[in-house]
Design an enzyme around this catalytic site. Structure first.
Site, PDB file in Angstrom:
ATOM      1  N   ASP A 166       0.860  -1.187   0.000  1.00  6.60           N
ATOM      2  CA  ASP A 166       0.000   0.000   0.000  1.00  6.60           C
ATOM      3  C   ASP A 166       0.893   1.232   0.000  1.00  6.60           C
ATOM      4  OD1 ASP A 166      -2.291   1.801   0.433  1.00  6.60           O
ATOM      5  OD2 ASP A 166      -3.352  -0.019   0.999  1.00  6.60           O
ATOM      6  N   HIS A 207      -2.825   3.044  -4.479  1.00  9.03           N
ATOM      7  CA  HIS A 207      -2.250   2.518  -3.221  1.00  9.03           C
ATOM      8  C   HIS A 207      -0.847   1.965  -3.468  1.00  9.03           C
ATOM      9  CE1 HIS A 207      -5.707   3.048  -0.564  1.00  9.03           C
ATOM     10  NE2 HIS A 207      -6.486   2.666  -1.554  1.00  9.03           N
ATOM     11  N   GLU A 232      -9.877   2.797  -5.248  1.00  6.49           N
ATOM     12  CA  GLU A 232      -9.426   4.128  -4.867  1.00  6.49           C
ATOM     13  C   GLU A 232      -8.194   4.595  -5.663  1.00  6.49           C
ATOM     14  OE1 GLU A 232     -10.962   4.274  -0.279  1.00  6.49           O
ATOM     15  OE2 GLU A 232      -8.938   3.518  -0.613  1.00  6.49           O
TER      16      GLU A 232
HETATM   17  C1  TNX Z   1     -11.061   1.787   2.125  1.00  3.69           C
HETATM   18  S1  TNX Z   1     -11.735  -1.143   1.296  1.00  3.69           S
HETATM   19  C2  TNX Z   1      -9.984   1.135   1.583  1.00  3.69           C
HETATM   20  C3  TNX Z   1      -8.776   0.906   2.396  1.00  3.69           C
HETATM   21  C4  TNX Z   1      -8.890   1.568   3.739  1.00  3.69           C
HETATM   22  C5  TNX Z   1     -10.269   1.337   4.300  1.00  3.69           C
HETATM   23  C6  TNX Z   1     -10.481   1.863   5.682  1.00  3.69           C
HETATM   24  C7  TNX Z   1     -10.833  -0.590   0.185  1.00  3.69           C
HETATM   25  C8  TNX Z   1     -10.904  -1.311  -1.039  1.00  3.69           C
HETATM   26  N1  TNX Z   1     -10.059   0.519   0.361  1.00  3.69           N
HETATM   27  O1  TNX Z   1      -7.635   1.330   1.703  1.00  3.69           O
HETATM   28  O2  TNX Z   1      -7.919   1.033   4.574  1.00  3.69           O
HETATM   29  O3  TNX Z   1     -11.220   1.946   3.445  1.00  3.69           O
HETATM   30  O4  TNX Z   1     -11.655   1.362   6.246  1.00  3.69           O
END
Ligand code: TNX
Length: 538
Positions: free
Chosen positions: A195, A269, A333
């Site tokens: 990440d 990430h 994301e």
């Molecule tokens: C969203 S769940 C994210 C993570 C974070 C999390 C915190 C997901 C696919 N991405 O990178 O750690 O929320 O709850």
């Protein structure tokens, strides 16, 4: 038909001069078995005289684990033998009965218990039921009421996730986490390994990923998160799993019938990788391993040939370490703003002929292209991919299994209608990094609260699903992201007992009864205590 067992604790002294007490076992365990039929007659007495009969090496592994469970709870460790004596034995076999490879049949009589799994995993779950049925404590025998128990899981994919990037947990802790999963009949460990805040796995030929990418020079001070004045501590933070560590953990999980699904999150990430090899980013950096939490615009450059080569190198090594049929390639994301202005990304969009249409932008199609590249490389090794639900938005085809996380998503956009196989991990119900309740001392105070009852109330297959949609739900998972969970004790607290509620969703479709569940949970909490797991008290 389910026959519930309401057992009272019996204290029975034997007549001999070395009288040992015995306490009646209770088959009302978590997750609830399908069918428990009390057959009457004398109970089976598990005592230091009892031996475990294991016919082959796989069953011997099961037997060793069960002997350890018994020892933790009762203080004595049953001996393991290859052949059955006349009585006083628990026989572990595989090859029965259930169409489900993880199903089992338990037959308890005065002389013996036979744990007949459809395969060795089924035997293991039968043993877990015997373990969880134990009441009483150290120095006491266990009286298992004569019974036939027939059981098999509702879902084939029963996942538990742990983020070992935002905070790092050494191999011993990861093994304890795997033990926690096994206790809850969970058969997949989704391991988040890369990440923005760290790259945690050794990759041959890419030393900077671990020399540079595994370390950050400080960490966000939690209380300042999301304010205009975020502050960082100056404590260097890092951690790496070597290949030896990883292979050791894969084998440890396999003994417990758990498959590890590694996650290499693409193309977002990825700041830890960019900090290690800045040429993988659109601007060439410099980048720094992130000290804060959230989402960044700095992602892999999709116009750069070396990025595709990097992905190939990583995937080629991942399949050497992890035997899992599925590899998780992330996809969540990833803001595409940098790609909009990056000449290399735009040139790639041109050369691939990607065009914005009503479904997605050209940049989204480029993201799909890079995910497809990773998937194809894995396919060349005979592997398949899981990705977060953003994959659907970007047009990935139905060969990817979708991990549906953005809300309960039962309105159609979850992919079940359009033919994706889906694993449900909604952040409204199954995110165990969210606090249980206002005022909790562990976890992020900023996000929504997810009490135990909310987890328990979740229905992975809503009533309005068509049979087609229902068949596309292949599993359920709980996630433990660790931005605000710095220690492994805290991980346990956040996961337990919510993992117990998760295990019920994964294992049984019996009508829900939260009060009855909580009563059964008390039995499981005895094991949390015996194993010295930290947990949130009921
Ligand atoms: C969203 S769940 C994210 C993570 C974070 C999390 C915190 C997901 C696919 N991405 O990178 O750690 O929320 O709850």
């Amino acid at each position: 038909m389910r026959i519930s067992v309401y057992s009272a604790v019996l204290l029975i002294a034997t007549a001999s001069c070395t009288a040992r007490q015995a306490v009646e076992a209770d088959y009302d365990v978590v997750p609830l078995p399908d069918k428990v039929e009390l057959t009457g007659g004398d109970a089976f007495r598990l005592s230091p005289k009892t031996c475990l009969v294991a016919a082959d090496s796989t069953q011997t592994v099961n037997a060793r684990l069960f002997a350890g469970y018994v020892e933790t709870l009762t203080g004595f460790r049953p001996e393991i033998k290859a052949d059955a004596p006349a009585h006083d034995y628990i026989r572990l076999t595989a090859g029965n009965v259930s169409e489900d490879p993880e199903g089992y049949l338990l037959t308890v009589t005065a002389d013996s218990i036979v744990v007949d799994g459809a395969d060795a995993a089924g035997t293991f779950y039968g043993l877990q039921t015997l373990r969880k049925a134990i009441r009483g404590g150290k120095g006491e025998d266990v009286l298992y009421p004569a019974a036939v128990i027939k059981d098999s899981p509702r879902f084939a994919y029963r996942g538990g996730h742990l983020d070992c990037v935002r905070h790092f947990f050494p191999t011993d802790s990861v093994k304890i986490y795997i033990d926690m999963l096994a206790l809850h009949n969970i058969n997949r460990f989704h391991w988040h390994l890369t990440d923005d805040q760290g790259w945690r796995i050794e990759i041959k030929g890419r030393p900077r990923l671990t020399d540079t990418g595994a370390h950050r020079r400080g960490t966000l001070i939690a209380e300042t998160w999301g304010t205009d004045h975020e502050e960082y501590d100056t404590i260097p933070y890092g951690g790496v799993y070597t290949r030896d560590h990883l292979c050791d953990i894969v084998a440890y999980a396999a003994d417990r019938h758990i498959t590890i699904i590694p996650e290499l999150d693409l193309p977002g990430h990825m700041v830890a990788a960019l900090a290690s090899y800045p040429e993988l980013g659109c601007t060439g950096g410099p980048y720094e391993v992130w000290r804060r939490w959230g989402v960044t615009d700095d992602i892999l450059c999709a116009g750069n040939d070396s990025v595709y080569m990097f992905i190939d190198e990583i995937m080629d090594q991942i399949v050497e370490i992890f035997p899992s049929e599925y590899v998780h390639i992330g996809g969540d994301e990833a803001p595409l703003a940098k790609w909009e202005t990056c000449p290399k990304c735009q040139a790639r969009i041109q050369s691939l002929g990607l065009k914005t249409d009503s479904n997605s932008t050209a940049e989204q199609k480029l993201q799909n292209h890079i995910m497809r590249h990773a998937a194809d490389r894995l396919a060349s090794h005979g592997r398949k991919v899981i990705g977060w639900d953003e994959l659907i938005d970007n047009g990935f085809d139905t060969t990817a299994v979708i991990m549906s996380w953005r809300g309960p998503q039962d309105g159609g956009q979850d992919g079940t209608k359009t033919g994706y196989k889906v694993i449900k991990v909604p952040n409204t119900h199954l995110y165990f990094d969210y606090q249980y309740a206002e005022g909790d001392s562990v976890g992020a105070p900023y996000w929504r609260k997810i009490p135990l009852e909310t987890v328990y109330s979740y229905e992975p297959v809503p009533a309005h699903y068509t049979p087609y949609q229902a068949a596309n739900v292949i599993g359920v998972q709980g996630n433990v992201w660790t931005e605000f969970i710095p220690t492994f004790r805290d991980v346990q607290y956040m996961a337990l007992p919510r993992m117990a509620a998760l295990s019920e969703l994964q294992w049984t479709d019996a009508p829900k009864d939260f009060e009855a569940f909580k009563k059964r949970l008390e039995g499981l909490i005895r094991i949390y205590k015996a194993e010295r797991y930290n947990y949130k008290p009921l």
